[in-house]
Design an enzyme around this catalytic site. Structure first.
Site, PDB file in Angstrom:
ATOM      1  N   SER A  39     -11.681   0.002   1.267  1.00 22.88           N
ATOM      2  CA  SER A  39     -11.008  -0.315   2.641  1.00 22.88           C
ATOM      3  C   SER A  39     -10.173   1.028   3.822  1.00 22.88           C
ATOM      4  O   SER A  39     -10.167   1.986   2.897  1.00 22.88           O
ATOM      5  CB  SER A  39      -9.937  -0.970   2.513  1.00 22.88           C
ATOM      6  OG  SER A  39     -10.656  -2.421   2.026  1.00 22.88           O
ATOM      7  N   GLU A  45      -5.473   3.684   5.190  1.00 27.50           N
ATOM      8  CA  GLU A  45      -5.186   3.509   3.991  1.00 27.50           C
ATOM      9  C   GLU A  45      -5.623   4.307   3.177  1.00 27.50           C
ATOM     10  O   GLU A  45      -5.544   4.995   2.177  1.00 27.50           O
ATOM     11  CB  GLU A  45      -6.159   1.877   3.703  1.00 27.50           C
ATOM     12  CG  GLU A  45      -5.700   1.749   2.132  1.00 27.50           C
ATOM     13  CD  GLU A  45      -5.451   0.503   1.831  1.00 27.50           C
ATOM     14  OE1 GLU A  45      -6.178   0.094   1.038  1.00 27.50           O
ATOM     15  OE2 GLU A  45      -5.728  -0.272   2.820  1.00 27.50           O
ATOM     16  N   ARG A  62       1.029  -1.371  -0.164  1.00 24.97           N
ATOM     17  CA  ARG A  62      -0.096   0.327   0.219  1.00 24.97           C
ATOM     18  C   ARG A  62       1.000   1.507  -0.172  1.00 24.97           C
ATOM     19  O   ARG A  62       0.188   2.072   0.343  1.00 24.97           O
ATOM     20  CB  ARG A  62      -1.267  -0.021   1.178  1.00 24.97           C
ATOM     21  CG  ARG A  62      -2.115  -1.519   1.519  1.00 24.97           C
ATOM     22  CD  ARG A  62      -2.746  -0.797   0.321  1.00 24.97           C
ATOM     23  NE  ARG A  62      -4.024  -1.863  -0.269  1.00 24.97           N
ATOM     24  CZ  ARG A  62      -4.155  -2.895  -0.400  1.00 24.97           C
ATOM     25  NH1 ARG A  62      -3.272  -3.175  -1.507  1.00 24.97           N
ATOM     26  NH2 ARG A  62      -5.616  -4.078  -0.237  1.00 24.97           N
TER      27      ARG A  62
END
Length: 310
Positions: free
Chosen positions: A217, A299, A168
């Site tokens: 998310s 995130e 990520r």
């Protein structure tokens, strides 16, 4: 207010950003720049004073813009940056503004497998910046190179190995704007690829609130730990399970809710402010830490300034 360079695209002062994000929240940008093409973007950045902040946004799928808005210039690319071409040798070239889902579908039509992109919300530029992934595959697994325009207006081609791609995250040069990405995709039968993507969409719609106002998310799945106690790159521990165990599924603050269908989807249930959404997220992080000792990492990208009550 700083004098802005002349452009061929569209440059708008005091542009509200809420309608440009999936969460439908956020104050205005000092300036919103929608460049006409690569040259327009490069010329603008080279002429823009170095002290003016710049932020690049895609379709706002993984973003909370705070209620006080954004200082400086927000760059949003559209036509001129969304092309998708199939080249020899299983190569797929995609503009930064191309939707991940469109890239997956066009590649599949040509018998090339980039199916992991099909259910990832957002654009290719954002997918590169966060090394987006799904179903065990990440951008890093298929990326060959990217073209960026630097804060000083220079074009640079950077090989994937030079981007520091990790879970990520990436290590793009400061201020660089991704304008194009090149992928290497394995061959497969188009009908099989489309069947795979149909199954992915069905599973997503069954397990995630895909029709609600979310930003995907909310928190990253925590990294695991090796036998030595050092963090590794295994993410079998799921954020949604930690949120559930902390009793925060369905928790609310103002118009924000942790979605009952999937506990890791922060949702604007109606009339939420950015402060509601971010505030609820922070409450969840505290509850998870109190229950498990694990600190969840956001995130969703949160940018801009809050409104300070006097």
């Amino acid at each position: 207010m700083t004098d802005m360079p002349s452009v061929r695209g569209t440059l708008t002062a005091d542009r509200p950003l809420g309608d440009l994000t999936w969460m439908r929240v956020g104050g205005p940008a000092d300036w919103l720049f929608q460049p006409a093409d690569h040259d327009d973007l490069a010329d603008f950045l080279s002429a823009l004073p170095a002290d003016v902040p710049v932020f690049t946004m895609g379709v706002g799928s993984n973003l909370i813009v705070r209620d006080g808005g954004m200082r400086g210039v927000v760059i949003r690319m559209g036509r001129g940056f969304n092309g998708i071409t199939i080249e020899e040798g299983g190569v797929v070239r995609a503009g930064a503004a191309a939707l991940d889902s469109f890239v997956a579908r066009k590649a599949a039509d040509a018998g090339l497998d980039l199916t992991f992109l099909r259910t990832i919300p957002g654009t290719i530029g954002g997918a590169v910046a966060m090394n987006a992934g799904c179903y065990g595959q990440y951008v890093a697994d298929r990326l060959i190179e990217v073209t960026v325009i630097t804060r000083t207006g220079e074009r640079q081609v950077i090989a994937a190995k030079g981007l520091g791609l990790a879970y990520r995250q990436s290590a793009l040069p400061d201020g660089a704007v991704v304008v194009e990405a090149v992928f290497n995709a394995p061959a497969a039968a188009p009908e099989d690829l489309h069947a795979t993507m149909d199954a992915q969409l069905k599973k997503r719609d069954e397990t995630q609130p895909s029709k609600d106002r979310t930003a995907g998310s909310t928190f990253r799945n925590p990294a695991g730990f090796s036998s030595t106690g050092k963090a590794d790159d295994v993410h079998d521990l799921k954020a949604w399970k930690l949120i559930d165990d902390a009793g925060m599924r369905g928790a609310t603050l103002g118009g924000a809710i942790m979605n009952p269908k999937h506990a890791n989807f922060l949702t604007n249930a109606g009339g939420a402010s950015a402060a509601d959404l971010e505030g609820l997220g922070e409450r969840v992080r505290k509850a998870v830490y109190d229950a498990s000792g694990i600190t969840l990492e956001w995130e969703i990208k949160r940018v801009g300034e809050p409104i300070v009550n006097s």
